[in-house]
Structure formats: C-alpha cells, structure tokens
Design a protein around this motif. Structure first.
Motif, PDB file in Angstrom:
ATOM      1  N   PHE A  60      17.176  -4.522 -18.390  1.00  0.00           N
ATOM      2  CA  PHE A  60      18.269  -3.877 -17.668  1.00  0.00           C
ATOM      3  C   PHE A  60      19.426  -4.860 -17.535  1.00  0.00           C
ATOM      4  O   PHE A  60      19.263  -5.940 -16.961  1.00  0.00           O
ATOM      5  CB  PHE A  60      17.809  -3.427 -16.274  1.00  0.00           C
ATOM      6  N   VAL A  61      20.582  -4.492 -18.100  1.00  0.00           N
ATOM      7  CA  VAL A  61      21.771  -5.338 -18.042  1.00  0.00           C
ATOM      8  C   VAL A  61      22.695  -4.794 -16.967  1.00  0.00           C
ATOM      9  O   VAL A  61      23.252  -3.703 -17.096  1.00  0.00           O
ATOM     10  CB  VAL A  61      22.513  -5.368 -19.404  1.00  0.00           C
ATOM     11  N   GLU A  67      21.541  -9.170  -9.185  1.00  0.00           N
ATOM     12  CA  GLU A  67      20.130  -9.168  -9.619  1.00  0.00           C
ATOM     13  C   GLU A  67      19.190  -8.867  -8.455  1.00  0.00           C
ATOM     14  O   GLU A  67      18.225  -8.108  -8.605  1.00  0.00           O
ATOM     15  CB  GLU A  67      19.790 -10.532 -10.236  1.00  0.00           C
ATOM     16  N   LYS A  68      19.488  -9.442  -7.290  1.00  0.00           N
ATOM     17  CA  LYS A  68      18.630  -9.233  -6.115  1.00  0.00           C
ATOM     18  C   LYS A  68      18.555  -7.754  -5.744  1.00  0.00           C
ATOM     19  O   LYS A  68      17.489  -7.239  -5.384  1.00  0.00           O
ATOM     20  CB  LYS A  68      19.178 -10.053  -4.930  1.00  0.00           C
ATOM     21  N   LEU A 114      19.166  -8.783 -16.567  1.00  0.00           N
ATOM     22  CA  LEU A 114      20.287  -9.677 -16.849  1.00  0.00           C
ATOM     23  C   LEU A 114      21.414  -9.362 -15.881  1.00  0.00           C
ATOM     24  O   LEU A 114      21.886  -8.232 -15.821  1.00  0.00           O
ATOM     25  CB  LEU A 114      20.796  -9.474 -18.280  1.00  0.00           C
ATOM     26  N   ASP A 115      21.851 -10.348 -15.118  1.00  0.00           N
ATOM     27  CA  ASP A 115      22.980 -10.177 -14.192  1.00  0.00           C
ATOM     28  C   ASP A 115      24.237 -10.696 -14.887  1.00  0.00           C
ATOM     29  O   ASP A 115      24.435 -11.897 -15.000  1.00  0.00           O
ATOM     30  CB  ASP A 115      22.706 -10.945 -12.899  1.00  0.00           C
ATOM     31  N   TYR A 116      25.091  -9.768 -15.345  1.00  0.00           N
ATOM     32  CA  TYR A 116      26.289 -10.147 -16.086  1.00  0.00           C
ATOM     33  C   TYR A 116      27.575  -9.865 -15.298  1.00  0.00           C
ATOM     34  O   TYR A 116      28.638  -9.704 -15.888  1.00  0.00           O
ATOM     35  CB  TYR A 116      26.320  -9.443 -17.446  1.00  0.00           C
ATOM     36  N   ARG A 117      27.479  -9.846 -13.987  1.00  0.00           N
ATOM     37  CA  ARG A 117      28.672  -9.570 -13.171  1.00  0.00           C
ATOM     38  C   ARG A 117      29.723 -10.666 -13.321  1.00  0.00           C
ATOM     39  O   ARG A 117      30.920 -10.391 -13.326  1.00  0.00           O
ATOM     40  CB  ARG A 117      28.292  -9.461 -11.689  1.00  0.00           C
ATOM     41  N   GLN A 118      29.275 -11.912 -13.417  1.00  0.00           N
ATOM     42  CA  GLN A 118      30.212 -13.034 -13.462  1.00  0.00           C
ATOM     43  C   GLN A 118      30.715 -13.318 -14.873  1.00  0.00           C
ATOM     44  O   GLN A 118      31.593 -14.154 -15.060  1.00  0.00           O
ATOM     45  CB  GLN A 118      29.531 -14.303 -12.901  1.00  0.00           C
ATOM     46  N   ALA A 119      30.155 -12.625 -15.859  1.00  0.00           N
ATOM     47  CA  ALA A 119      30.596 -12.844 -17.236  1.00  0.00           C
ATOM     48  C   ALA A 119      31.905 -12.101 -17.482  1.00  0.00           C
ATOM     49  O   ALA A 119      32.391 -11.355 -16.651  1.00  0.00           O
ATOM     50  CB  ALA A 119      29.526 -12.362 -18.207  1.00  0.00           C
ATOM     51  N   PHE A 137      11.079 -11.499 -26.600  1.00  0.00           N
ATOM     52  CA  PHE A 137      10.186 -10.748 -25.704  1.00  0.00           C
ATOM     53  C   PHE A 137       9.810  -9.371 -26.236  1.00  0.00           C
ATOM     54  O   PHE A 137       9.097  -8.622 -25.563  1.00  0.00           O
ATOM     55  CB  PHE A 137      10.830 -10.603 -24.317  1.00  0.00           C
ATOM     56  N   GLY A 138      10.304  -9.009 -27.412  1.00  0.00           N
ATOM     57  CA  GLY A 138       9.939  -7.725 -28.010  1.00  0.00           C
ATOM     58  C   GLY A 138      10.539  -6.517 -27.330  1.00  0.00           C
ATOM     59  O   GLY A 138       9.967  -5.411 -27.394  1.00  0.00           O
ATOM     60  N   VAL A 139      11.692  -6.688 -26.654  1.00  0.00           N
ATOM     61  CA  VAL A 139      12.337  -5.577 -25.946  1.00  0.00           C
ATOM     62  C   VAL A 139      12.647  -4.438 -26.912  1.00  0.00           C
ATOM     63  O   VAL A 139      13.131  -4.661 -28.023  1.00  0.00           O
ATOM     64  CB  VAL A 139      13.637  -6.057 -25.241  1.00  0.00           C
ATOM     65  N   LYS A 140      12.343  -3.200 -26.488  1.00  0.00           N
ATOM     66  CA  LYS A 140      12.571  -2.031 -27.331  1.00  0.00           C
ATOM     67  C   LYS A 140      13.606  -1.064 -26.745  1.00  0.00           C
ATOM     68  O   LYS A 140      14.218  -0.287 -27.467  1.00  0.00           O
ATOM     69  CB  LYS A 140      11.256  -1.280 -27.566  1.00  0.00           C
ATOM     70  N   VAL A 141      13.754  -1.107 -25.415  1.00  0.00           N
ATOM     71  CA  VAL A 141      14.712  -0.225 -24.745  1.00  0.00           C
ATOM     72  C   VAL A 141      15.503  -1.056 -23.742  1.00  0.00           C
ATOM     73  O   VAL A 141      14.925  -1.867 -23.018  1.00  0.00           O
ATOM     74  CB  VAL A 141      14.005   0.938 -24.006  1.00  0.00           C
ATOM     75  N   PHE A 142      16.834  -0.868 -23.705  1.00  0.00           N
ATOM     76  CA  PHE A 142      17.629  -1.581 -22.713  1.00  0.00           C
ATOM     77  C   PHE A 142      18.570  -0.610 -22.001  1.00  0.00           C
ATOM     78  O   PHE A 142      18.942   0.442 -22.537  1.00  0.00           O
ATOM     79  CB  PHE A 142      18.421  -2.730 -23.352  1.00  0.00           C
ATOM     80  N   GLY A 143      18.926  -0.971 -20.768  1.00  0.00           N
ATOM     81  CA  GLY A 143      19.834  -0.159 -19.978  1.00  0.00           C
ATOM     82  C   GLY A 143      21.117  -0.919 -19.692  1.00  0.00           C
ATOM     83  O   GLY A 143      21.099  -2.151 -19.586  1.00  0.00           O
TER      84      GLY A 143
END
Length: 253
Positions: A60-61, A67-68, A114-119, A137-143
C-alpha cells in the motif's frame, strides 16, 4: 489454458467481487472512486489485507496518510474496533489485548506500507520502489492513495493543466501494470457534479474527478456510495441504513 482451467485470478472474500470482476488477474488497473468520508482508502486496504491473508504479497503506497494511521486502519479492519476510539484511547482492557495480538498477526502478513507523503510524489520514483518490492518481496498487488495527487515528474510539459498531468500519470500507471503484470487498486476522488445527483449516488464513469484522464486506461472502475455520509437515512422501503453500509457500483469492467 486459462479458459480451460477457469482461471478467475486471485479471489477475495467478497464473493460479488470474484463473480462480477473476476478477482485479481495480474496487469489490471482498478479505480476505486468515492466522496470524502466514503471509506475508499479503508476499502482498498481491506482488499489488500484480504489478499495478504491468503499469502499474496501486497503493498500500500500512501501519498496522503501517515504510515501510523495506515497501521491503525489495518488494526481497526482486523478487529472491528472503531479507529477513532483507538485514537482517543477509549478502549476496554480486553480490546487493548485484542489490538496487541492483531498487531503481532499483522506483522506476520506479507503486507507492506510505503509512506510517500514527504516525497515529491513523482510517479517515476514511486514506480521504481514498487518494482523493487516486486523483486525483493514478490508483491503482486499494490494500492495507491490517491491518484489525483500523484505527479508525473515532468509537469513543465503540462503547463499546470491538471487534466494533462493526470492523463500522463494514468497512462504511465496503465503501461506499468501491463509491463510488470502487477494489479493496482488506485483510490480516486469524485467530482463536484455528483453532489447534484439524486442521493449523491455516483452511477457513472464521468463522476470521477477529471474522469477523461482515466477513461481509456482503467480496466475496472468501482464507485463507492455510503448513504449515511450523504445524509441519506432510509431507502425507498423505509429501511434504515447502517452507518457502515456501503454500495459498490461497477461503472466499468
């Protein structure tokens, strides 16, 4: 072979999703649209957690949520305890123990955040990290939460035109999913025009904010309608809606 094996992709616990949308087959781009307060982020996380429980690695991006808070949402989904009660610390002792155990269970799942707020929110940067998670890690689905605030990284070309920018991001996302064979669940906001619709119910593709940018690229579009968040208390038969009740409206498949 897929037809003979009746390959319907990776299923989830929502039977209607499997039957009508065919699970997650790889390389597909799904938009989950909703008004603020509808719970689109929660629903996306819930789908990813559901897949992770089956052993399918998911990512989850977050581009808006810390993230918390994402972890808090996960614990709330898995325990059924209201997250606002958790934030206030208004819990019974057995609920505290339940949350602690759930935290331990969550740590064992192949579910990554993944916390991408500061990017800089550049899609190029995000896509590289997603590729790394697929490799390591073999990730197959992301949000992605959410599509309208992602930038392509070459915004000078778009001259500040939001439709041009989102069209570029959407097209890049579509090609990325096809190239990597990863499934994507991208949360999306609805436009203001839905406020003028009967019961504020988003029944069409055009209800998405800047829908023209996503029209060709999306494989599936599901709009969420939560009656109580729209001020709708009862249905046509005078049945009262529950606070958590949500309708999933398939507008493209």
């Amino acid at each position: 072979d897929s037809i003979e094996d009746m390959d319907n992709g990776v299923p989830v616990s929502i039977e209607d999703w499997n039957e009508k949308l065919g699970g997650f087959k790889g390389g597909e781009l799904t938009f989950l649209g909703g008004r603020p307060g509808t719970g689109k982020t929660r629903q996306a996380i819930s789908l990813l957690l559901d897949l992770a429980k089956q052993g399918t690695p998911t990512l989850f991006v977050s581009i808006e949520m810390p993230e918390k808070k994402v972890y808090l949402e996960c614990v709330s989904i898995m325990t059924g305890i209201d997250k606002y009660r958790m934030m206030r610390g208004n819990l019974e002792l057995y609920e505290v123990n339940q949350c602690t155990q759930t935290g331990l269970d969550l740590a064992k799942l192949p579910f990554y955040i993944l916390d991408y707020r500061q990017a800089t929110n550049k899609w190029t940067m995000i896509s590289r990290v997603i590729r790394r998670y697929k490799r390591d890690f073999g990730v197959k689905v992301f949000g992605l939460d959410y599509i309208q605030i992602i930038h392509s990284g070459i915004d000078k070309i778009d001259n500040g035109n939001i439709l041009h920018r989102l069209t570029r991001v959407s097209n890049d996302l579509f090609m990325f999913c096809n190239a990597t064979e990863l499934d994507c669940i991208a949360c999306a906001q609805l436009g203001r025009q839905v406020e003028a619709k009967p019961l504020k119910r988003p029944t069409s593709m055009s209800d998405l904010k800047e829908a023209g940018a996503f029209e060709q690229d999306a494989d599936k579009v599901v709009n969420l309608w939560r009656p109580t968040s729209c001020g709708v208390i009862q249905d046509e038969e005078s049945r009262e809606y529950k606070k958590s009740e949500t309708e999933w409206i398939i507008v493209k498949n």
